[in-house]
Scaffold this active site. Structure first.
Site, PDB file in Angstrom:
ATOM      1  N   GLY A   1      28.488  39.890  55.838  1.00 33.65           N
ATOM      2  CA  GLY A   1      28.528  39.431  54.455  1.00 33.65           C
ATOM      3  C   GLY A   1      27.292  39.920  53.724  1.00 33.65           C
TER       4      GLY A   1
ATOM      5  N   GLN B   1      20.881  39.814  47.290  1.00 35.09           N
ATOM      6  CA  GLN B   1      20.245  40.495  48.427  1.00 35.09           C
ATOM      7  C   GLN B   1      19.979  41.968  48.150  1.00 35.09           C
ATOM      8  OE1 GLN B   1      23.238  38.848  51.439  1.00 35.09           O
ATOM      9  NE2 GLN B   1      21.399  39.094  52.666  1.00 35.09           N
TER      10      GLN B   1
ATOM     11  N   CYS C   1      20.848  36.550  59.040  1.00 30.32           N
ATOM     12  CA  CYS C   1      20.980  37.055  57.669  1.00 30.32           C
ATOM     13  C   CYS C   1      20.288  38.408  57.580  1.00 30.32           C
ATOM     14  CB  CYS C   1      20.322  36.053  56.715  1.00 30.32           C
ATOM     15  SG  CYS C   1      20.368  36.567  54.991  1.00 30.32           S
ATOM     16  N   LEU C   2      20.904  39.351  56.885  1.00 23.87           N
ATOM     17  CA  LEU C   2      20.296  40.683  56.751  1.00 23.87           C
ATOM     18  C   LEU C   2      18.945  40.617  56.044  1.00 23.87           C
ATOM     19  CD1 LEU C   2      23.381  42.874  55.767  1.00 23.87           C
ATOM     20  CD2 LEU C   2      22.279  42.717  58.004  1.00 23.87           C
TER      21      LEU C   2
ATOM     22  N   HIS D   1      27.854  30.905  53.555  1.00 19.05           N
ATOM     23  CA  HIS D   1      26.512  31.497  53.625  1.00 19.05           C
ATOM     24  C   HIS D   1      26.266  32.391  52.400  1.00 19.05           C
ATOM     25  CE1 HIS D   1      23.269  33.664  56.133  1.00 19.05           C
ATOM     26  NE2 HIS D   1      23.421  34.438  55.083  1.00 19.05           N
ATOM     27  N   GLU D   2      27.270  33.206  52.042  1.00 18.20           N
ATOM     28  CA  GLU D   2      27.099  34.130  50.900  1.00 18.20           C
ATOM     29  C   GLU D   2      27.029  33.376  49.569  1.00 18.20           C
ATOM     30  OE1 GLU D   2      26.068  36.938  51.685  1.00 18.20           O
ATOM     31  OE2 GLU D   2      26.714  36.723  53.752  1.00 18.20           O
TER      32      GLU D   2
ATOM     33  N   HIS E   1      23.676  32.151  48.901  1.00 21.26           N
ATOM     34  CA  HIS E   1      22.764  33.184  48.380  1.00 21.26           C
ATOM     35  C   HIS E   1      22.785  33.236  46.845  1.00 21.26           C
ATOM     36  CE1 HIS E   1      20.984  35.432  51.681  1.00 21.26           C
ATOM     37  NE2 HIS E   1      22.142  35.546  52.305  1.00 21.26           N
TER      38      HIS E   1
END
Ligand code: NI
Length: 150
Positions: free
Chosen positions: A46, A51, A89-90, A131-132, A135
């Site tokens: 995701g 991000q 997470c990235l 999760h997204e 963000h």
């Protein structure tokens, strides 16, 4: 294909609230394509626009089961059950932790044609979507890590 630079924790953009999209236009669709490319390149499941430094309510999810999910102004309109699972997470390389999230969700979002749709998701896919969406409000999974008694 154009890859975007993934921001890492400490960058204030990750803590800012993203703004709703007024119109799904060509620029929006190009951003979405580039976000998918970047997510695949980085081996993520995701990616949310903040991000990549863009404060718009857009995110992409693909848990690699053949279902590419595009979220534009997404909202969770119903949820059911609770599940705990390890997340990463990235934007937070090398860190993981257990997070409690709803097991099943119903999502309302615009699709790539700018039309409002609703769909349901469960399990890992539901987790990735939650999760997204976090963000988009400047919330990171590390804010939600629970410690489990051994
Ligand atoms: Ni993340």
């Amino acid at each position: 294909m154009s890859l975007l630079n993934v921001r890492e924790i400490g960058d204030p953009v990750l803590r800012s609230k993203a703004k709703e999209i007024d119109e799904v236009n060509k620029k929006t669709l190009t951003l979405i394509d580039n976000m998918f490319d970047t997510m695949y390149e980085e081996d993520g499941v995701g990616l949310a626009a903040p991000q990549v430094g863009i404060l718009k309510r857009i995110a992409v999810v693909d848990i690699r089961e053949g279902n590419k999910i595009t979220l534009i102004n997404p909202e969770i309109i119903a949820e059911e059950g609770k599940a705990i699972m390890e997340e990463g997470c990235l934007s937070i390389p090398g860190e993981t932790g257990d997070v409690i999230r709803a097991e099943k969700i119903k999502v309302r979002t615009l699709n790539k044609e700018g039309k409002e749709i609703e769909f349901e998701a469960e399990g890992f896919e539901a987790r990735a979507i939650q999760h997204e969406i976090d963000h988009l409000d400047g919330v990171l999974f590390v804010d939600k890590i629970v410690k489990i008694a051994e």
